[in-house]
Design an enzyme around this catalytic site. Structure first.
Site, short mmCIF file in Angstrom:
data_model
loop_
_atom_site.label_atom_id
_atom_site.label_comp_id
_atom_site.label_asym_id
_atom_site.label_seq_id
_atom_site.Cartn_x
_atom_site.Cartn_y
_atom_site.Cartn_z
N CYS A 3 -17.72 40.78 -7.69
CA CYS A 3 -16.87 39.61 -7.90
C CYS A 3 -15.86 39.56 -6.77
O CYS A 3 -15.46 40.61 -6.25
CB CYS A 3 -16.13 39.69 -9.23
SG CYS A 3 -17.14 39.36 -10.68
N CYS A 11 -11.76 40.34 -18.11
CA CYS A 11 -13.22 40.35 -18.01
C CYS A 11 -13.88 41.03 -19.20
O CYS A 11 -13.50 42.13 -19.60
CB CYS A 11 -13.64 41.05 -16.72
SG CYS A 11 -15.44 41.07 -16.45
N ASP A 71 -12.77 38.28 -25.98
CA ASP A 71 -13.68 39.30 -26.54
C ASP A 71 -12.95 40.59 -26.87
O ASP A 71 -11.82 40.85 -26.41
CB ASP A 71 -14.82 39.59 -25.56
CG ASP A 71 -15.78 38.43 -25.42
OD1 ASP A 71 -15.96 37.70 -26.42
OD2 ASP A 71 -16.35 38.25 -24.32
N ARG A 93 -30.94 37.35 -25.84
CA ARG A 93 -30.35 37.28 -27.18
C ARG A 93 -30.86 36.08 -27.96
O ARG A 93 -31.13 36.17 -29.15
CB ARG A 93 -28.82 37.21 -27.05
CG ARG A 93 -28.09 37.03 -28.36
CD ARG A 93 -26.60 37.21 -28.17
NE ARG A 93 -26.30 38.55 -27.70
CZ ARG A 93 -25.48 38.85 -26.69
NH1 ARG A 93 -24.90 37.88 -26.02
NH2 ARG A 93 -25.27 40.09 -26.34
N TYR A 94 -30.97 34.94 -27.30
CA TYR A 94 -31.41 33.71 -27.95
C TYR A 94 -32.91 33.51 -27.69
O TYR A 94 -33.45 34.00 -26.69
CB TYR A 94 -30.62 32.51 -27.43
CG TYR A 94 -29.14 32.62 -27.66
CD1 TYR A 94 -28.59 32.36 -28.92
CD2 TYR A 94 -28.28 32.98 -26.63
CE1 TYR A 94 -27.23 32.45 -29.12
CE2 TYR A 94 -26.91 33.08 -26.84
CZ TYR A 94 -26.39 32.81 -28.09
OH TYR A 94 -25.04 32.91 -28.29
N ARG A 129 -33.78 31.48 -24.06
CA ARG A 129 -33.00 31.60 -22.84
C ARG A 129 -32.54 33.04 -22.64
O ARG A 129 -32.39 33.80 -23.59
CB ARG A 129 -31.81 30.66 -22.85
CG ARG A 129 -30.92 30.74 -24.08
CD ARG A 129 -30.23 29.40 -24.30
NE ARG A 129 -29.30 29.42 -25.41
CZ ARG A 129 -29.65 29.20 -26.68
NH1 ARG A 129 -30.94 29.01 -26.99
NH2 ARG A 129 -28.75 29.18 -27.64
N ARG A 184 -16.79 42.20 -19.13
CA ARG A 184 -17.61 43.29 -18.59
C ARG A 184 -16.75 44.28 -17.81
O ARG A 184 -17.14 44.77 -16.76
CB ARG A 184 -18.72 42.72 -17.71
CG ARG A 184 -19.69 41.83 -18.47
CD ARG A 184 -20.87 41.36 -17.64
NE ARG A 184 -21.69 40.44 -18.44
CZ ARG A 184 -22.02 39.21 -18.06
NH1 ARG A 184 -21.65 38.75 -16.88
NH2 ARG A 184 -22.74 38.44 -18.86
N ASP A 238 -17.71 34.76 -29.44
CA ASP A 238 -18.94 35.45 -29.10
C ASP A 238 -18.99 36.69 -29.98
O ASP A 238 -18.23 37.65 -29.78
CB ASP A 238 -18.96 35.84 -27.61
CG ASP A 238 -20.36 35.75 -27.01
OD1 ASP A 238 -21.33 35.83 -27.78
OD2 ASP A 238 -20.48 35.60 -25.78
N LYS A 251 -22.83 33.23 -29.78
CA LYS A 251 -21.67 32.35 -29.89
C LYS A 251 -21.65 31.64 -31.25
O LYS A 251 -22.63 31.01 -31.63
CB LYS A 251 -21.69 31.33 -28.75
CG LYS A 251 -21.65 31.95 -27.37
CD LYS A 251 -21.84 30.91 -26.31
CE LYS A 251 -22.00 31.55 -24.94
NZ LYS A 251 -23.27 32.35 -24.83
N CYS A 287 -11.05 39.77 -12.68
CA CYS A 287 -10.23 39.14 -13.72
C CYS A 287 -9.81 40.22 -14.72
O CYS A 287 -10.65 40.99 -15.20
CB CYS A 287 -11.02 38.04 -14.43
SG CYS A 287 -11.60 36.73 -13.33
#
Length: 435
Positions: free
Chosen positions: A135, A142, A303, A122-123, A126, A144, A340, A347, A139
């Site tokens: 995981c 999450c 999100d 995206r950037y 990076r 995702r 985000d 971000k 969570c």
């Protein structure tokens, strides 16, 4: 020394009567005994849910599965579990079945910004490299959630190699973030291989790892793991503590091991309704983090993933928290509050407004107390990089000074680029002009 208290002992014995302290602190034992159903959850914590509630929760689990490590389960206050911040992050809620009007399967467009499987680019300099599909705990907040419990989400060796090859052939990439899932759920050997392959790439300067194991599975931070990580400096690790109660003696030990190994530590929290949406809670959290050599990095606005509306707060709540941190505690203890952006915008920093006004000669500012002050602009300032000739030569000789490649607002601010405006495609005005 990590604490093995009576509550943990009781839970361990219910899982396996032959369990000893060494078992409880074995991260693989913890993974072998993750709690994945409501009946086991009730039995281990000695609580009883209403049958009608359980029936609704089973509907939630059919879509968003359950997985809690015995360690993290032991942190729940069974006497007041419904208000417990550990419980709310780990145990399902019927509210997850409500998908809000603006919620999306992939709100951050990670899949659209993926040039090859497993890579999100995206950037400019990076990439995010999803190296693990597992995981230790799911969570409930999450971002995702679309991949939680999806066995097909685990990347194959070929997919991992494809991601590495993409990084190799993209020289603009200087920073690689290993994510997942949780990279620390990989074996030491596989993680060693990935790190060695990425570190061999000449243009990669920094490797980062995002992990929640210090929070939900601190026993994963073993001496053997640290021996692997220490081979690949510069290496940065970001944790994910959301509440002060998560920073237990075991978590502190895990953090100390990584810090003592010379690894810089950061923390990314998510602002969650009913869990940490309080200036008092967040201040306590950041203070405990810095006490344990962890720099608060980001505070994320929750999100727009499916089933998360009950976790989301107004942005104003985040601003209120920042107002109570900036100036009220050490600067290095203040995270950056970000949204985000949906659609893959990345971000976006959100802060209280401290710049009140400005003119050609001065700016008017306010501080955290409400004091209004001014800053006098310089009278003779001239940028050495402006124009051509000698100044241009100086700019060209600066190592890695590639201002001419600037994008976005930086492009408009550049003295070395003639662009005067950024115009979205297909605006009504542009459509008229083409006609």
């Amino acid at each position: 020394m990590a604490i093995y208290d009576q509550k943990q002992q009781a839970i361990a014995e219910k899982i396996d009567p032959e369990t000893i302290l060494m078992n409880w602190r074995d991260w693989k034992w913890q993974l072998q005994h993750v709690v994945q159903d409501i009946d086991t959850f009730e039995r281990l914590l000695e609580i009883r849910l209403e049958d009608s509630e359980k029936q609704k929760l089973e509907e939630t689990l059919a879509r968003f599965p359950l997985s809690i490590t015995p360690y993290y389960l032991s942190l729940i206050d069974a006497k007041d579990y419904q208000n417990d911040p550990i419980y709310k992050q780990a145990f399902p809620s019927v509210s997850e079945l409500h998908v809000g009007e603006f919620e999306m399967r992939d709100p951050l467009h990670e899949e659209q910004d993926s040039p090859v499987p497993g890579i999100t680019h995206r950037y400019p300099d990076r990439v995010l490299f999803q190296v693990c599909g597992m995981c230790s705990m799911y969570c409930r907040h999450c971002t995702r959630k679309r991949k939680v419990g999806d066995e097909g989400a685990a990347p194959s060796r070929e997919q991992l190699q494809g991601g590495i090859e993409y990084i190799k052939r993209t020289p603009s990439i200087r920073d690689v973030l290993l994510s997942g899932g949780d990279p620390f759920l990989l074996s030491d050997q596989v993680l060693d291989w990935i790190l060695s392959e990425v570190r061999r790439i000449p243009h990669v300067e920094v490797i980062r790892i995002g992990t929640r194991t210090p929070v939900v599975l601190p026993y994963r931070i073993t001496d053997e793991l640290l021996m692997v990580l220490k081979k690949y400096y510069p290496l940065w690790i970001n944790t994910h503590f959301n509440h002060p109660r998560e920073i237990t003696e075991s978590a502190k030990l895990a953090l100390a091991k990584m810090a003592d190994a010379g690894i810089p530590l950061g923390n990314q929290s998510v602002l969650l309704a009913g869990i940490n949406d309080s200036p008092v809670i967040m201040k306590k959290l950041v203070h405990k983090l810095v006490q344990n050599r962890v720099r608060p990095y980001y505070l994320y606005q929750c999100d727009l993933s499916e089933g998360l509306e009950h976790f989301r707060t107004p942005v104003g709540k985040g601003i209120e928290i920042m107002e109570n941190l900036i100036g009220h505690t050490s600067g290095f203890a203040v995270p950056t509050y970000v949204i985000d952006a949906p659609g893959g915008g990345g971000k976006i920093r959100v802060l209280p407004n401290y710049l009140v006004s400005w003119s050609t000669d001065k700016v008017v500012l306010r501080n955290y107390e409400g004091v209004i002050t001014t800053y006098q602009e310089p009278q003779t300032y001239e940028s050495i990089y402006k124009g051509s000739g000698k100044n241009q030569e100086i700019g060209d000789k600066l190592e890695e000074a590639q201002e001419y490649k600037a994008i976005g607002i930086a492009k408009l601010l550049s003295d070395l680029d003639a662009t005067i405006s950024l115009i979205p495609e297909n605006t009504e005005r542009m459509t008229r002009s083409h006609e």
